[in-house]
Write an enzyme that holds these catalytic residues in place. Structure first.
Site, PDB file in Angstrom:
ATOM      1  N   TRP A   1     -10.889  -1.695  -9.243  1.00 52.71           N
ATOM      2  CA  TRP A   1      -9.479  -1.706  -9.357  1.00 52.71           C
ATOM      3  C   TRP A   1      -8.885  -2.023 -10.433  1.00 52.71           C
ATOM      4  O   TRP A   1      -7.958  -1.633 -11.028  1.00 52.71           O
ATOM      5  CB  TRP A   1      -9.078  -2.328  -8.045  1.00 52.71           C
ATOM      6  CG  TRP A   1      -9.361  -1.812  -6.641  1.00 52.71           C
ATOM      7  CD1 TRP A   1      -9.583  -2.921  -5.766  1.00 52.71           C
ATOM      8  CD2 TRP A   1      -9.254  -0.424  -6.234  1.00 52.71           C
ATOM      9  NE1 TRP A   1      -9.807  -1.855  -4.483  1.00 52.71           N
ATOM     10  CE2 TRP A   1      -9.395  -0.598  -4.692  1.00 52.71           C
ATOM     11  CE3 TRP A   1      -8.919   0.642  -6.707  1.00 52.71           C
ATOM     12  CZ2 TRP A   1      -9.642   0.470  -4.224  1.00 52.71           C
ATOM     13  CZ3 TRP A   1      -9.044   1.875  -6.107  1.00 52.71           C
ATOM     14  CH2 TRP A   1      -9.469   1.765  -4.698  1.00 52.71           C
TER      15      TRP A   1
ATOM     16  N   ASP B   1      -6.160  -5.236  -6.015  1.00 50.20           N
ATOM     17  CA  ASP B   1      -6.022  -3.951  -5.763  1.00 50.20           C
ATOM     18  C   ASP B   1      -4.695  -3.513  -6.102  1.00 50.20           C
ATOM     19  O   ASP B   1      -4.316  -2.204  -6.112  1.00 50.20           O
ATOM     20  CB  ASP B   1      -6.018  -3.583  -4.178  1.00 50.20           C
ATOM     21  CG  ASP B   1      -7.515  -4.526  -3.696  1.00 50.20           C
ATOM     22  OD1 ASP B   1      -7.676  -5.865  -4.207  1.00 50.20           O
ATOM     23  OD2 ASP B   1      -8.162  -3.961  -2.578  1.00 50.20           O
TER      24      ASP B   1
ATOM     25  N   ASP C   1       0.820  -1.331  -0.117  1.00 52.29           N
ATOM     26  CA  ASP C   1       0.028   0.039  -0.056  1.00 52.29           C
ATOM     27  C   ASP C   1       0.789   1.411   0.026  1.00 52.29           C
ATOM     28  O   ASP C   1       0.253   2.573  -0.021  1.00 52.29           O
ATOM     29  CB  ASP C   1      -0.903   0.002   1.212  1.00 52.29           C
ATOM     30  CG  ASP C   1      -2.004  -1.151   0.991  1.00 52.29           C
ATOM     31  OD1 ASP C   1      -2.437  -1.273   0.096  1.00 52.29           O
ATOM     32  OD2 ASP C   1      -2.466  -1.712   2.197  1.00 52.29           O
TER      33      ASP C   1
ATOM     34  N   ARG D   1     -15.699  -3.261  -5.856  1.00 53.28           N
ATOM     35  CA  ARG D   1     -14.568  -2.586  -5.911  1.00 53.28           C
ATOM     36  C   ARG D   1     -13.401  -3.228  -6.598  1.00 53.28           C
ATOM     37  O   ARG D   1     -12.433  -2.593  -7.065  1.00 53.28           O
ATOM     38  CB  ARG D   1     -14.232  -1.950  -4.472  1.00 53.28           C
ATOM     39  CG  ARG D   1     -13.336  -0.794  -4.555  1.00 53.28           C
ATOM     40  CD  ARG D   1     -13.203  -0.013  -3.272  1.00 53.28           C
ATOM     41  NE  ARG D   1     -12.460  -0.722  -2.285  1.00 53.28           N
ATOM     42  CZ  ARG D   1     -13.086  -1.318  -1.029  1.00 53.28           C
ATOM     43  NH1 ARG D   1     -14.516  -1.102  -0.757  1.00 53.28           N
ATOM     44  NH2 ARG D   1     -12.336  -1.970  -0.396  1.00 53.28           N
TER      45      ARG D   1
END
Length: 390
Positions: free
Chosen positions: A251, A175, A115, A247
């Site tokens: 992504w 993601d 991240d 989601r």
């Protein structure tokens, strides 16, 4: 029954694409400014006693929830401030953006997860784009060094998570495609092609293993560290292993669109078009274009929506419209999504601690952040609004 499903799908798509764009953009931006001013007031009160909390994430039990810089969402609020500065040209937004960006600086060294891309590129990346601050450039490059340390050449991918080691060997989530933008930027800024190469390898591995024949995406693919092969495909935040978590699809669409504009590799453009087709032609996509949290939840329509997924999809489609042969259609659909979010999913100015969008879903299986405002929904909503004017 099959005929009814097909007719429903056609009706849904037809109604969805037919809407005209009806957005008072000046008012939307004015409201966003008011909400962000309110958010800054709430943040100031919290940080007076808890300075380790640096950025707002959501509303929890009626109150603003702040998180530390290590939280994966920490870069979105500084990014929002940078976009407000971009739109308004007002120096006070620049000062606020610089202040909240600086609070994340230590994350350039944090290699605990993938991240670092979300945290640094949404904050320092936007800051460098708008100011050319050489210090921001250095932070971006160091963050890319931190991220590539998680790359496994045998697998050809960047490791996403370090937890649940008893369950996974080398988990990669869809993601993770979003963090590749940091690597592409690092090659441009440093001249070192390593970052570009790692990004391409990761995108290619994801392209090979993450998608089903209908171009929906698995959330998690776990790899064997000895052979490099995919050993398990599953979900962590979706309805089921074989479902299409909304989601996650967003992504994937955004990630491969970004990979195309960075590389001009037509495989990525074809993948982005195919993912868009899965999303936009899906019978479970509501008329207003704001998806349910998972396209395959068996309780649809009595399930939560995910405004964050719609904002990400809209932003991606505006960008994809510049490259795809279906550009005019994508721009129209993205405009309709933006209209829906603007007219039916926004907070009234002065409410919800300053968040802009309502009705997002974070992690429904864990009953976490369900039907609440979330900072990344606001980030991609403003990004879509900026891109809609191109």
């Amino acid at each position: 029954m099959k005929v009814k499903v097909i007719l429903f799908a056609l009706f849904t798509i037809g109604c969805f694409e037919a809407g005209a764009q009806k957005i008072n953009r000046s008012k939307v931006w004015s409201d966003a400014v008011k909400q962000s001013d309110l958010m800054l007031e709430h943040i100031s009160m919290i940080r007076d006693t808890k300075p380790e909390l640096v950025t707002p994430r959501t509303i929890e039990e009626g109150s603003l929830k702040m998180v530390k810089s290590g939280d994966w969402t920490s870069g979105f609020f500084p990014g929002i401030l940078w976009m407000l500065y971009q739109h308004t040209g007002n120096g006070h937004w620049k000062q606020d953006a610089e202040k909240f960006t600086a609070l994340l600086e230590k994350e350039q060294w944090n290699g605990d997860s993938h991240d670092v891309g979300f945290k640094i590129y949404c904050s320092f990346g936007n800051g460098y784009r708008l100011t050319n601050n050489p210090h921001y450039k250095d932070v971006i490059i160091q963050s890319a060094k931190t991220l590539v340390a998680r790359y496994n050449s045998k697998i050809g991918a960047i490791r996403s998570w370090d937890f649940r080691r008893d369950q996974w060997q080398f988990p990669v989530i869809v993601d993770n495609m979003m963090n590749l933008e940091l690597l592409f930027a690092a090659t441009r800024l440093s001249g070192d092609s390593l970052y570009y190469q790692v990004a391409v390898h990761h995108a290619n591995t994801t392209l090979k293993n993450h998608f089903r024949q209908n171009f929906s995406s698995y959330h998690v693919v776990d790899y064997d560290t000895l052979t490099g092969e995919a050993r398990r495909k599953m979900t962590f935040q979706g309805y089921a292993d074989e479902s299409a978590w909304a989601r996650g699809q967003a992504w994937g669409l955004y990630g491969f669109t970004m990979c195309y504009w960075e590389t001009k590799d037509k495989r990525y453009l074809q993948q982005a078009d195919s993912i868009a087709s899965f999303i936009l032609n899906n019978a479970a996509l509501p008329k207003d274009g704001v998806p349910y949290w998972d396209f395959n939840d068996r309780s649809i329509p009595a399930v939560p929506r995910d405004a964050s997924a719609a904002a990400i999809i809209a932003s991606a489609l505006f960008e994809l419209s510049q490259y795809s042969s279906q550009g005019a259609r994508y721009k129209k659909i993205a405009g309709k999504m933006l209209e829906s979010l603007t007219n039916h999913y926004r907070s009234k100015p002065g409410d919800h601690s300053g968040f802009i969008l309502l009705h997002s879903t974070g992690h429904k299986p864990a009953n976490s952040e369900v039907d609440v405002p979330i900072n990344y929904a606001d980030y991609y909503y403003l990004e879509a609004l900026l891109r809609s004017g191109k």
